[in-house]
Write an enzyme that holds these catalytic residues in place. Structure first.
Site, PDB file in Angstrom:
ATOM      1  N   CYS A 159      12.944  12.005  16.530  1.00 42.23           N
ATOM      2  CA  CYS A 159      13.410  10.619  16.533  1.00 42.23           C
ATOM      3  C   CYS A 159      14.756  10.568  15.828  1.00 42.23           C
ATOM      4  O   CYS A 159      14.908  11.093  14.728  1.00 42.23           O
ATOM      5  CB  CYS A 159      12.422   9.729  15.795  1.00 42.23           C
ATOM      6  SG  CYS A 159      10.769   9.793  16.508  1.00 42.23           S
ATOM      7  N   CYS A 190      14.662   9.198  12.257  1.00 41.64           N
ATOM      8  CA  CYS A 190      13.684   9.842  11.357  1.00 41.64           C
ATOM      9  C   CYS A 190      14.058   9.682   9.881  1.00 41.64           C
ATOM     10  O   CYS A 190      15.186   9.932   9.476  1.00 41.64           O
ATOM     11  CB  CYS A 190      13.579  11.324  11.687  1.00 41.64           C
ATOM     12  SG  CYS A 190      12.373  12.198  10.666  1.00 41.64           S
ATOM     13  N   ASP A 208      14.943   2.738   6.412  1.00 40.61           N
ATOM     14  CA  ASP A 208      15.394   3.221   5.095  1.00 40.61           C
ATOM     15  C   ASP A 208      16.861   3.620   5.124  1.00 40.61           C
ATOM     16  O   ASP A 208      17.419   3.904   6.181  1.00 40.61           O
ATOM     17  CB  ASP A 208      14.559   4.441   4.671  1.00 40.61           C
ATOM     18  CG  ASP A 208      13.098   4.097   4.471  1.00 40.61           C
ATOM     19  OD1 ASP A 208      12.811   3.033   3.901  1.00 40.61           O
ATOM     20  OD2 ASP A 208      12.238   4.898   4.896  1.00 40.61           O
ATOM     21  N   ARG A 243      -3.114   8.632  -3.995  1.00 38.74           N
ATOM     22  CA  ARG A 243      -2.950   9.196  -2.659  1.00 38.74           C
ATOM     23  C   ARG A 243      -1.706  10.071  -2.578  1.00 38.74           C
ATOM     24  O   ARG A 243      -0.728   9.848  -3.277  1.00 38.74           O
ATOM     25  CB  ARG A 243      -2.903   8.103  -1.586  1.00 38.74           C
ATOM     26  CG  ARG A 243      -1.920   6.962  -1.859  1.00 38.74           C
ATOM     27  CD  ARG A 243      -2.472   5.697  -1.209  1.00 38.74           C
ATOM     28  NE  ARG A 243      -1.527   4.598  -1.156  1.00 38.74           N
ATOM     29  CZ  ARG A 243      -1.344   3.732  -2.148  1.00 38.74           C
ATOM     30  NH1 ARG A 243      -1.982   3.870  -3.297  1.00 38.74           N
ATOM     31  NH2 ARG A 243      -0.507   2.734  -2.002  1.00 38.74           N
ATOM     32  N   ARG A 300      12.863  11.556   7.625  1.00 38.78           N
ATOM     33  CA  ARG A 300      12.932  12.920   7.071  1.00 38.78           C
ATOM     34  C   ARG A 300      13.922  13.764   7.862  1.00 38.78           C
ATOM     35  O   ARG A 300      13.738  14.962   8.073  1.00 38.78           O
ATOM     36  CB  ARG A 300      11.545  13.589   7.062  1.00 38.78           C
ATOM     37  CG  ARG A 300      10.538  12.817   6.277  1.00 38.78           C
ATOM     38  CD  ARG A 300       9.440  13.640   5.616  1.00 38.78           C
ATOM     39  NE  ARG A 300       8.650  12.748   4.786  1.00 38.78           N
ATOM     40  CZ  ARG A 300       7.450  12.270   5.124  1.00 38.78           C
ATOM     41  NH1 ARG A 300       6.853  12.659   6.240  1.00 38.78           N
ATOM     42  NH2 ARG A 300       6.826  11.424   4.330  1.00 38.78           N
ATOM     43  N   ARG A 321       3.279  10.035  -5.132  1.00 34.36           N
ATOM     44  CA  ARG A 321       4.027   8.894  -5.651  1.00 34.36           C
ATOM     45  C   ARG A 321       3.100   7.849  -6.244  1.00 34.36           C
ATOM     46  O   ARG A 321       3.374   7.253  -7.265  1.00 34.36           O
ATOM     47  CB  ARG A 321       4.871   8.287  -4.531  1.00 34.36           C
ATOM     48  CG  ARG A 321       5.607   7.015  -4.917  1.00 34.36           C
ATOM     49  CD  ARG A 321       6.530   6.544  -3.790  1.00 34.36           C
ATOM     50  NE  ARG A 321       7.513   7.562  -3.464  1.00 34.36           N
ATOM     51  CZ  ARG A 321       8.065   7.709  -2.252  1.00 34.36           C
ATOM     52  NH1 ARG A 321       7.711   6.905  -1.264  1.00 34.36           N
ATOM     53  NH2 ARG A 321       8.942   8.657  -2.029  1.00 34.36           N
ATOM     54  N   TYR A 322       2.019   7.580  -5.544  1.00 34.99           N
ATOM     55  CA  TYR A 322       1.054   6.579  -6.005  1.00 34.99           C
ATOM     56  C   TYR A 322      -0.101   7.293  -6.715  1.00 34.99           C
ATOM     57  O   TYR A 322      -0.345   8.466  -6.455  1.00 34.99           O
ATOM     58  CB  TYR A 322       0.494   5.819  -4.796  1.00 34.99           C
ATOM     59  CG  TYR A 322       1.513   5.010  -4.030  1.00 34.99           C
ATOM     60  CD1 TYR A 322       1.985   3.800  -4.518  1.00 34.99           C
ATOM     61  CD2 TYR A 322       1.979   5.450  -2.797  1.00 34.99           C
ATOM     62  CE1 TYR A 322       2.894   3.044  -3.795  1.00 34.99           C
ATOM     63  CE2 TYR A 322       2.894   4.705  -2.063  1.00 34.99           C
ATOM     64  CZ  TYR A 322       3.347   3.494  -2.567  1.00 34.99           C
ATOM     65  OH  TYR A 322       4.241   2.754  -1.854  1.00 34.99           O
ATOM     66  N   CYS A 331       7.677  18.374  15.757  1.00 37.56           N
ATOM     67  CA  CYS A 331       7.464  17.053  16.349  1.00 37.56           C
ATOM     68  C   CYS A 331       7.605  17.148  17.865  1.00 37.56           C
ATOM     69  O   CYS A 331       8.291  18.029  18.375  1.00 37.56           O
ATOM     70  CB  CYS A 331       8.489  16.059  15.821  1.00 37.56           C
ATOM     71  SG  CYS A 331       8.219  15.575  14.124  1.00 37.56           S
ATOM     72  N   ASP A 373      10.897   0.337   1.466  1.00 32.83           N
ATOM     73  CA  ASP A 373      10.500   1.469   0.625  1.00 32.83           C
ATOM     74  C   ASP A 373      11.627   1.640  -0.395  1.00 32.83           C
ATOM     75  O   ASP A 373      12.785   1.852  -0.019  1.00 32.83           O
ATOM     76  CB  ASP A 373      10.326   2.718   1.499  1.00 32.83           C
ATOM     77  CG  ASP A 373       9.272   3.664   0.936  1.00 32.83           C
ATOM     78  OD1 ASP A 373       9.028   3.613  -0.281  1.00 32.83           O
ATOM     79  OD2 ASP A 373       8.717   4.460   1.715  1.00 32.83           O
ATOM     80  N   LYS A 375       6.513   1.383  -1.687  1.00 34.74           N
ATOM     81  CA  LYS A 375       6.700   0.327  -0.691  1.00 34.74           C
ATOM     82  C   LYS A 375       6.345  -1.037  -1.263  1.00 34.74           C
ATOM     83  O   LYS A 375       5.388  -1.177  -2.006  1.00 34.74           O
ATOM     84  CB  LYS A 375       5.823   0.612   0.527  1.00 34.74           C
ATOM     85  CG  LYS A 375       6.181   1.887   1.250  1.00 34.74           C
ATOM     86  CD  LYS A 375       5.313   2.064   2.492  1.00 34.74           C
ATOM     87  CE  LYS A 375       5.486   3.426   3.097  1.00 34.74           C
ATOM     88  NZ  LYS A 375       4.866   4.507   2.289  1.00 34.74           N
TER      89      LYS A 375
HETATM   90  C1  LIG Z   1       3.901   5.245   2.442  1.00 31.87           C
HETATM   91  C2  LIG Z   1       3.440   6.247   1.475  1.00 31.87           C
HETATM   92  C3  LIG Z   1       2.076   6.346   1.139  1.00 31.87           C
HETATM   93  C4  LIG Z   1       1.018   5.483   1.748  1.00 31.87           C
HETATM   94  O1  LIG Z   1       1.188   4.149   1.426  1.00 31.87           O
HETATM   95  P1  LIG Z   1       0.135   3.068   1.902  1.00 31.87           P
HETATM   96  O2  LIG Z   1       0.747   1.778   1.490  1.00 31.87           O
HETATM   97  O3  LIG Z   1      -1.164   3.375   1.208  1.00 31.87           O
HETATM   98  O4  LIG Z   1      -0.008   3.209   3.396  1.00 31.87           O
HETATM   99  C5  LIG Z   1       1.709   7.281   0.201  1.00 31.87           C
HETATM  100  N1  LIG Z   1       2.612   8.079  -0.385  1.00 31.87           N
HETATM  101  C6  LIG Z   1       3.912   8.009  -0.072  1.00 31.87           C
HETATM  102  C7  LIG Z   1       4.846   8.922  -0.746  1.00 31.87           C
HETATM  103  C8  LIG Z   1       4.368   7.101   0.871  1.00 31.87           C
HETATM  104  O5  LIG Z   1       5.664   7.054   1.193  1.00 31.87           O
END
Ligand SMILES: *Cc1c(COP(=O)(O)O)cnc(C)c1O
Length: 355
Positions: free
Chosen positions: A117, A120, A280, A104, A122, A100-101, A113, A317, A324
């Protein structure tokens, strides 16, 4: 009565048995709760409670019971609730990997798990498979290897620490061999849900893969038992920085004093509060959602009264995969050309000079 066996997790090459040791039948024998009702819920969303976590539950609807015991409210339908509101599936270039980002990825390497939870995010995937197939792991690693922008790999699931040390190490070592991956994070609820899993043989393995961070989830002070504290000490002593991603949950921690107490306890066990997640809009979790105002009230209470180290960021989110975003209490009341009018944590008003 149910036998509480703390060696439920066996350090072996096999994954844990899928079945919950706590069954709808045993639950209804212990609490005033109808077996048929539980089974109506578990047909859609399976249940798993291990004996350790179960031993901490005193009542069906106490803060720990609410997180683990199926509730008929999970079957409530609501048009704005979606199985995957955050678009994790559309944002997966390969199976089990969310990108998404820019820098990362979240890599879901485990489908198991220690407890399921009830809140959850997911939930749609709950208990669907025993293990993530080797081919899925291989494709995820190949994606990371061929995507130089990825600096940070988050291992999630399921819970990565439900895998044996050997299986987890295979994955960690393959990721570490990729030169552009700078940090690895493990996202796990094990220190809270099955702290006996954390031992020196685990950290002797993990510490070979530094820089390695861990984000965990504690939602209520009662989860911080002497076992949980010992687990966090073992991790911290291995040089692993631990953050907590607490979820704001109605009937669990939607109270300024409970949250303050939780954050203080986390600092005491060497865990840094990282995020406070607003729950969420996930199908089957409506009964856990609070208003944003409740979250803001908690944040206003924490700021100033608690060591700044213990104040998490309050996050929502965004649906549709927007990522987020922090939500902050407003402290600036007025912005003039020469000064700001600012409210402090006690509600007193101060003037802050700009020139
Ligand atoms: C939460 C999340 C992250 C990590 O976000 P940080 O703000 O760096 O902790 C990375 N990818 C996805 C898809 C997420 O939901």
């Amino acid at each position: 009565m149910l036998k509480i066996n703390s060696s439920y997790y066996k350090e072996s090459e096999k994954d844990l048995p899928l079945e919950s040791i706590v069954t709808p039948e045993s639950l209804s024998g212990i609490f005033e709760i109808d077996q048929k009702t539980i089974m109506r819920v578990t047909r859609k969303y399976p249940m798993r409670i291990n004996p350790y976590f179960f031993s901490l539950i005193k009542k069906v609807d106490d803060p720990l019971g609410r997180q683990a015991i199926p509730d008929l409210a999970e079957l409530d339908q609501e048009i704005f609730l979606k199985p995957d509101p955050l678009w994790e599936e559309p944002q997966s270039p390969v199976l089990n990997l969310i990108h998404r980002y820019p820098d990362r990825v979240v890599f879901m390497v485990s489908s198991q798990c220690a407890i399921y939870c009830r809140h959850c995010m997911r939930k749609r995937r709950l208990g669907q498979e025993k293990q993530v197939p080797e081919s899925v792991i291989a494709k995820g690693i190949e994606y990371i290897r061929s995507t130089p922008a990825v600096r940070d790999v988050i291992l999630s699931g399921g819970d990565p620490l439900m895998m044996s040390n050997n299986r987890l190490e295979q994955i960690l070592s393959l990721i570490r061999q990729i030169p552009h991956v700078e940090i690895i994070r493990i996202h796990t609820r094990i220190p809270c849900a099955l702290p006996q899993r954390i031992d020196k043989s685990l950290t002797d393995m993990l510490r070979k893969y530094h820089p390695l961070y861990m984000n965990i989830q504690f939602n209520h002070p009662d989860e911080i038992t002497s076992q949980a504290e010992a687990a966090c000490a073992i991790l911290a002593d291995a040089g692993i920085q631990i953050g907590s991603q607490t979820v704001l949950l109605k009937g669990v921690n939607d109270d300024p004093d409970v949250m303050m107490n939780l954050m203080q306890r986390l600092l005491q066990i060497r865990v840094k509060p990282y995020y406070l997640h607003h729950a969420d809009a996930v199908e089957g979790t409506r009964h856990f959602r609070t208003s944003i105002e409740t979250g803001l009230e908690i944040m206003r209470h924490l700021r100033g009264r608690l060591s700044g180290m213990g104040v998490p960021q309050y996050m929502i989110d965004l649906p549709g995969g927007g990522g987020k975003v922090p939500i902050l209490p407003e402290y600036v009341l007025e912005e003039g050309p020469r000064e700001l009018k600012v409210k402090n944590f006690e509600g007193e008003i101060f003037t802050y000079p700009l020139k």
